[in-house]
Design a protein around this motif. Structure first.
Motif, PDB file in Angstrom:
ATOM      1  N   SER A 153      -4.557  90.975  47.138  1.00  0.00           N
ATOM      2  CA  SER A 153      -4.986  89.672  47.655  1.00  0.00           C
ATOM      3  C   SER A 153      -6.252  89.814  48.502  1.00  0.00           C
ATOM      4  O   SER A 153      -7.190  89.016  48.388  1.00  0.00           O
ATOM      5  N   VAL A 169     -14.098  87.111  45.478  1.00  0.00           N
ATOM      6  CA  VAL A 169     -14.486  85.703  45.317  1.00  0.00           C
ATOM      7  C   VAL A 169     -15.608  85.353  46.294  1.00  0.00           C
ATOM      8  O   VAL A 169     -16.576  84.679  45.931  1.00  0.00           O
ATOM      9  N   LEU A 189      -8.372  84.295  51.698  1.00  0.00           N
ATOM     10  CA  LEU A 189      -7.312  84.028  50.725  1.00  0.00           C
ATOM     11  C   LEU A 189      -7.841  83.340  49.476  1.00  0.00           C
ATOM     12  O   LEU A 189      -7.067  82.791  48.684  1.00  0.00           O
ATOM     13  N   SER A 190      -9.158  83.375  49.282  1.00  0.00           N
ATOM     14  CA  SER A 190      -9.746  82.642  48.149  1.00  0.00           C
ATOM     15  C   SER A 190      -9.368  83.242  46.801  1.00  0.00           C
ATOM     16  O   SER A 190      -9.507  82.601  45.770  1.00  0.00           O
ATOM     17  N   GLY A 191      -8.868  84.475  46.782  1.00  0.00           N
ATOM     18  CA  GLY A 191      -8.440  85.074  45.525  1.00  0.00           C
ATOM     19  C   GLY A 191      -6.934  85.033  45.346  1.00  0.00           C
ATOM     20  O   GLY A 191      -6.396  85.686  44.468  1.00  0.00           O
ATOM     21  N   ASP A 192      -6.259  84.280  46.187  1.00  0.00           N
ATOM     22  CA  ASP A 192      -4.792  84.240  46.157  1.00  0.00           C
ATOM     23  C   ASP A 192      -4.360  82.779  45.948  1.00  0.00           C
ATOM     24  O   ASP A 192      -5.196  81.886  45.857  1.00  0.00           O
ATOM     25  N   ARG A 193      -3.071  82.545  45.832  1.00  0.00           N
ATOM     26  CA  ARG A 193      -2.563  81.176  45.752  1.00  0.00           C
ATOM     27  C   ARG A 193      -1.608  80.959  46.905  1.00  0.00           C
ATOM     28  O   ARG A 193      -0.532  81.555  46.948  1.00  0.00           O
ATOM     29  N   ARG A 231     -12.820  78.879  41.954  1.00  0.00           N
ATOM     30  CA  ARG A 231     -13.103  79.157  43.362  1.00  0.00           C
ATOM     31  C   ARG A 231     -14.438  79.880  43.550  1.00  0.00           C
ATOM     32  O   ARG A 231     -15.078  79.753  44.588  1.00  0.00           O
ATOM     33  N   ALA A 289      -2.985  93.148  53.433  1.00  0.00           N
ATOM     34  CA  ALA A 289      -3.161  91.730  53.100  1.00  0.00           C
ATOM     35  C   ALA A 289      -3.660  90.896  54.264  1.00  0.00           C
ATOM     36  O   ALA A 289      -4.077  89.759  54.072  1.00  0.00           O
ATOM     37  N   LEU A 310      -9.277  90.614  46.241  1.00  0.00           N
ATOM     38  CA  LEU A 310      -9.760  89.450  45.501  1.00  0.00           C
ATOM     39  C   LEU A 310     -10.426  88.416  46.404  1.00  0.00           C
ATOM     40  O   LEU A 310     -11.350  87.723  45.986  1.00  0.00           O
ATOM     41  N   THR A 361       0.398  94.422  45.434  1.00  0.00           N
ATOM     42  CA  THR A 361       0.067  93.004  45.317  1.00  0.00           C
ATOM     43  C   THR A 361      -0.532  92.436  46.595  1.00  0.00           C
ATOM     44  O   THR A 361      -1.582  91.789  46.538  1.00  0.00           O
ATOM     45  N   PRO A 362       0.061  92.664  47.777  1.00  0.00           N
ATOM     46  CA  PRO A 362      -0.572  92.153  48.994  1.00  0.00           C
ATOM     47  C   PRO A 362      -2.002  92.674  49.185  1.00  0.00           C
ATOM     48  O   PRO A 362      -2.912  91.909  49.510  1.00  0.00           O
ATOM     49  N   LEU A 402      -9.688  81.704  39.611  1.00  0.00           N
ATOM     50  CA  LEU A 402     -10.728  82.508  40.260  1.00  0.00           C
ATOM     51  C   LEU A 402     -12.114  81.988  39.907  1.00  0.00           C
ATOM     52  O   LEU A 402     -13.014  81.971  40.737  1.00  0.00           O
ATOM     53  N   GLU A 440       1.136  83.797  47.166  1.00  0.00           N
ATOM     54  CA  GLU A 440       1.769  84.513  46.050  1.00  0.00           C
ATOM     55  C   GLU A 440       1.576  86.020  46.150  1.00  0.00           C
ATOM     56  O   GLU A 440       2.517  86.774  45.981  1.00  0.00           O
ATOM     57  N   ASN A 441       0.353  86.455  46.398  1.00  0.00           N
ATOM     58  CA  ASN A 441       0.101  87.893  46.435  1.00  0.00           C
ATOM     59  C   ASN A 441       0.195  88.490  47.841  1.00  0.00           C
ATOM     60  O   ASN A 441       0.801  89.534  48.034  1.00  0.00           O
ATOM     61  N   ALA A 442      -0.390  87.810  48.809  1.00  0.00           N
ATOM     62  CA  ALA A 442      -0.416  88.370  50.171  1.00  0.00           C
ATOM     63  C   ALA A 442       0.969  88.399  50.801  1.00  0.00           C
ATOM     64  O   ALA A 442       1.226  89.200  51.684  1.00  0.00           O
TER      65      ALA A 442
END
Lengths: 438, 438
Positions: B314, B321, A147-151, B35, B136, B317, B310-311, B32, A295-297
């Protein structure tokens, strides 16, 4: 496999989890070597008393009381002694000697994690602790890496099997807390002194760790509001059940961004109502689960065994193999990020729905007066349900009022409850419980 | 942040997921960077047609049709074009140029994964693909890292949201397959040509990837037995429901170690009955979940959104990262292990329980004759239930027999069903379905 390197593994502590770790290191040596790229040699097991009987038969010559010497000669150190000292000093010695450390010591991490993380970063070694939260469930690595690219916006965890078992017993049998606790003790799910579990201290340490990783900021036990399950009654549970809820002890870390309550992270542990259809509501018995909103996942849930020697050993060995791979391939130890500077908020900043049970006089206008007080304090009512109990002659014996509010601040709720208590038509406030997942 | 390095990120493809990845790379650049330890600069987006309208507004100057040039100048390449070519060649070019690659291309990985993994290992770069399985949900990293010290024995996954939505609709409304598919298409959960989903091909590609990581051996699509949901009828579902089961399309990878069936891994996708109280049974609608059984960890479940721009972004990303951290800290790319040499088994080696529905004549001795055939073929019956349907004059119209077997081999079951069909008292065999989780 001719040129395979050997890494020396020192094990500190040989309790429930430690004994299983030792057994697997010996029995599964070949598979672990294949996965690590190095032979993982158990060089010794430090214990307080060499002669204590263990759960697992292990070679006597591995045992030593000299933890210091053992640690100084190790490439990888597994700390499973628990407690603050000497665990803390031994971990620092290991780090300073360039060893990677795997620990399951949630109390130490929650109290003094920041020192340990900094020392590990400085030395360029890996400090991993998957076993410290939710036993066998891989939860820390997914939060930190996947989840390092998500919030992450919210984490809700059932992270203490003892309290989940007790609440589950109360829910399914109607038992009172004391009886369910006794049953848990009889079955080995609760210790003779159950304080750390039932008062929420164990869950609070895990909440601090989850919050730190989820929000890239270091939180300690002092930042966590903690309320255990000792005051949850069979009546609370029955009343919640009737309304379609189940009561769980949740570790919660959530981002708050509000003009009244402040901006930061609310980290807390308390009994919480969840709708029966929420994925966490189905987590029964001594199982653990962590529910994450990002937020994204979107919504994620991780479920599995939260305790037990063998399941927890799985998490320890996962960390060990990962650390060994890094050592073999020459990679860096540091994988944690603490780039955030968000403050921890107190419980007053939390903003949840509440469930309130009231024993009221059955007089005309009672509902209106109560609703008026809620409105005056800025607490909006979502559901209000009145049940009238009558005796055999159909005379009213008592009336019960159940209210579920919309999200409100702790302070507004407390003011509302105080004002309601002052009404002459109120016999008693029977429950005030927080609700999540609605 | 004065000396922060910049890493160039090339994005290949700008569909549903790609557009969200681009948006987040631009909108969340600061977080990003914090992180990753490096600024992640989106250097370009390769598409077939620059003028195609996109879901998200993105700077026009980023778009190019020259994927080759874009890839050759990148530190990190995200491949979200799908399909085999040119995705495969572009990924190989990226790897040979020393770039880390993140992809969500399950079809390519299932078909030609081994070549890609080997090339990435040789070049010392990271190839990650969390988004390829269960959107996700962080599932590949936990299997690869967190469970690296354990032995996975079985993986059961609901990894295709379209089929789960359709089966869920059929279960809750009693609809036939064709109607539930039409509803899924209307709501955007199924494509105009739903073949890849409903025939199980998408789930089969994911099964190959899950099996490869779980059993440290490379399996391809050819190793996966695949059966979709087009033949599942409303009657199958109603009948399963009555018996306390739900039907799910499961991707299954399990270790078999049997003197008759062989030793190896059975990888398969087929409609499967699950008891309603199994954690996977509660996975509704388009959600995904993967249930893992490991020797030490016991039962684990990972739950979340399996698709959606979006999921899934995640997951992409998270991989990006992690790869960037590795590049910044100078670590090695290789984190996969394929030390196993276990063979893939055919469907004949699978060993599960079966649910069999029979329409039988109501004659004395029918049950005994059927039971005798099962016994002769070595298939043990766990539950046998007969329901008699009578007309208004109480005359028998038909009798329905439902049988749940103990674990049996596919071959023994097939022989049993053939022999049962030959009985004169059998009107028809209405269902033959596999059961898990009992």
């Amino acid at each position: 496999m001719s040129e395979v390197r050997t890494l020396k593994v020192a094990l500190l502590g040989c309790g429930n989890v430690g004994a299983q770790v030792a057994r697997i290191l010996i029995d599964d040596a070949e598979a672990l070597a294949a996965r690590s790229g190095a032979r993982l040699e158990l060089s010794g097991i430090a214990v307080r008393n060499v002669d204590t009987p263990r759960d697992v038969e292990l070679p006597r010559e591995l045992f030593t009381t000299d933890a210091d010497t053992l640690v100084k000669d190790a490439d990888l150190v597994i700390e499973l002694m628990g407690g603050i000292e000497p665990a803390r000093s031994l971990i620092l010695t290991a780090i300073q000697n360039g060893a990677c450390v795997v620990t399951g010591n949630k109390a130490l991490l929650a109290q003094d994690g920041p020192t340990l993380y900094e020392e590990a970063d400085k030395a360029g070694v890996q400090l991993s602790y998957e076993a410290a939260v939710a036993g066998a469930i891989p939860i820390l690595r997914p939060i930190r890496d996947s989840l390092s690219g998500d919030r992450i916006t919210r984490v809700l965890g059932i992270v203490n099997g003892t309290t989940n078992f007790i609440l589950d017993q109360m829910d399914s049998t109607g038992a009172q807390f004391a009886d369910a606790l006794a049953e848990a003790q009889r079955l080995g799910y609760a210790e003779a002194d159950p304080t750390a579990d039932v008062e929420g201290h164990d869950a609070a340490a895990k909440a601090a760790i989850l919050a730190s990783l989820s929000f890239h900021t270091r939180f300690s036990l002092d930042d966590v509001y903690c309320e255990g399950i000792t005051k949850v009654s069979a009546e609370d549970i029955a009343s919640a059940k009737e309304a379609g809820f189940v009561i769980k002890l949740l570790a919660i870390a959530e981002k708050i961004d509000s003009s009244d309550l402040g901006s930061g992270i609310s980290v807390r542990v308390h009994p919480t109502l969840l709708p029966r259809e929420h994925p966490l509501a189905a987590v029964r018995g001594a199982f653990n689960a962590v529910f994450i909103e990002a937020e994204n996942a979107g919504e994620l849930m991780f479920y599995g065994q939260g305790a037990g020697g063998t399941p927890t050993a799985s998490a320890v060995l996962g960390d060990l193999v990962s650390a060994a791979r890094r050592l073999v391939l020459g990679g860096p130890g540091r994988t944690e990020t603490t780039t955030g500077h968000v403050p921890a908020l107190t419980i007053d900043a939390s903003n949840t729905s509440y469930y309130i049970g009231l024993d009221v006089a059955d007089q005309a206008g009672v509902l209106a007066r109560i609703a008026h007080i809620f409105a005056e304090n800025g607490v909006s009512i979502e559901i209000m349900r009145q049940t009238i109990h009558r005796d055999s002659a159909s005379k009213v014996e008592s009336a019960e009022l159940k209210i579920v509010t919309h999200r409100a601040s702790e302070a507004a709720l407390a003011a509302t409850v105080e004002a309601v208590k002052g009404l002459d038509v109120i016999n008693s406030v029977t429950s005030v419980l927080r609700v999540e997942g609605v």
